[in-house]
Write an enzyme that holds these catalytic residues in place. Structure first.
Site: not given
Ligand code: CP
Ligand code: NVA
Length: 302
Positions: A99, A126, A129, A218, A258, A286
């Site tokens: 990540r 993502h 997701q 989101d 999400c 997930r």
């Molecule tokens: N939806 C998602 O990726 O959640 P987290 O940021 O908690 O991993």
């Molecule tokens: N758009 C959000 C998604 C989190 C799962 C972010 O990048 O923080």
């Protein structure tokens, strides 16, 4: 599938549906252990609840072992280049889950790693997701050609992955996004030019959700954008998913997010906790979809 899974655009339609079907079978066949004796290194530059836990649990359920690395420890791209990190982790492990803030780091890891690299979220996309979301839509009996998905809010990494999916499978994707917060231009153009889906960007959330099968939102402030939060709350205030907005959609609409949610900002308690919400199914899925991704990418490696 290719060596890595960095974005949905790497998949064919056939591969998307194979992953959904494998997810179904892995949910019921708990004895399958394609990751037995294998290790997965997980580097997270940003916080995570769902992604971290679902990958770790998934690796264990498939018979492997996950090693969680914080970015303070690794210093990806700072203490060491992504190439050096990729080379070294490839000598010990069978896959890397990462990540990152900058999507380029994922591309660099994938280029230099001899093992699969899986995108656990970047500033750009993502993909895990959105595959889990597609699985959730199918689980709720909504998946048909040109299913109407209305996304209300920021044109962020979630939207970019929706657009990549819309380049592969036919969706009626209506994005209600305020001026200046549109998704990545190249990703949008590719999706439109693919001519697989109907894609619209409009400014009015109420028209967007009209007769929608799925209403998705989101956060207005993604991880890394915290210093813009006040401005974003001001710019997005008309883009909240709430009871009044949902009454414009189909009666049996499903509400998706999400997570993590910022209750009272992009979504109200009423919408998030109401009977139309499937957000906890999305979170659970997930785990299941990532098991299918890992079984496909890592499980086949000897
Ligand atoms: N939806 C998602 O990726 O959640 P987290 O940021 O908690 O991993
Ligand atoms: N758009 C959000 C998604 C989190 C799962 C972010 O990048 O923080």
């Amino acid at each position: 599938m290719n060596k890595d899974f960095l974005s949905i655009s790497e998949l064919s339609k056939k591969e998307v549906f194979e992953l959904l079907d494998l997810t179904d079978s892995l949910k019921t066949q708990k004895e399958v252990k394609p990751l037995a004796g294998k290790t997965v290194a997980m580097i997270f530059q940003k916080p995570s609840l769902r992604t971290r836990v679902s990958f770790e649990v998934g690796v264990v359920q498939l018979g492997g072992h996950a090693i969680f690395l914080t970015d303070e420890g690794v210093g990806l791209g700072v203490r060491e280049s992504a190439a050096d990190v990729a080379n070294v982790l490839s000598r010990f492990n069978d896959a890397i889950v990462a990540r990152v803030f900058n999507h380029q780091l994922l591309l660099d890891l994938a280029k230099h790693a001899t093992i699969p690299v899986i995108n656990a979220l970047s500033d750009l996309t993502h993909p895990c997701q959105i595959l889990a979301d597609l699985y959730t839509i199918r689980q709720h009996g909504k998946l048909r050609d040109h299913v109407k998905v209305a996304y209300v809010g920021d044109g962020n990494n979630i939207v970019n992955s929706w657009l990549e999916l819309a380049s592969i499978i036919p969706i009626h994707l209506t994005l209600a996004i305020p001026f200046g917060y549109e998704p990545d231009t190249e990703t949008l153009n590719k999706a439109v030019n693919a001519k697989v889906s109907k894609i619209e960007i409009i400014r009015d959330p109420r028209s967007a959700v009209n007769k929608a099968d799925v209403v998705y939102t989101d956060t207005w402030t993604s991880m890394g954008q915290e210093q813009e939060k006040t401005k974003r709350i001001f710019d997005f205030w008309e883009y909240q998913v709430n009871g009044s907005l949902l009454r414009q959609a189909k009666k049996d609409v499903i509400v998706m997010h999400c997570l993590p949610a910022h209750r009272g900002e992009e979504i109200t308690d009423e919408a998030l906790d109401g009977p139309q919400s499937v957000v906890n199914d999305q979170a659970e899925n997930r785990l299941h979809i990532q098991k299918a991704i890992m079984a496909t990418l890592i499980g086949k490696k000897k």
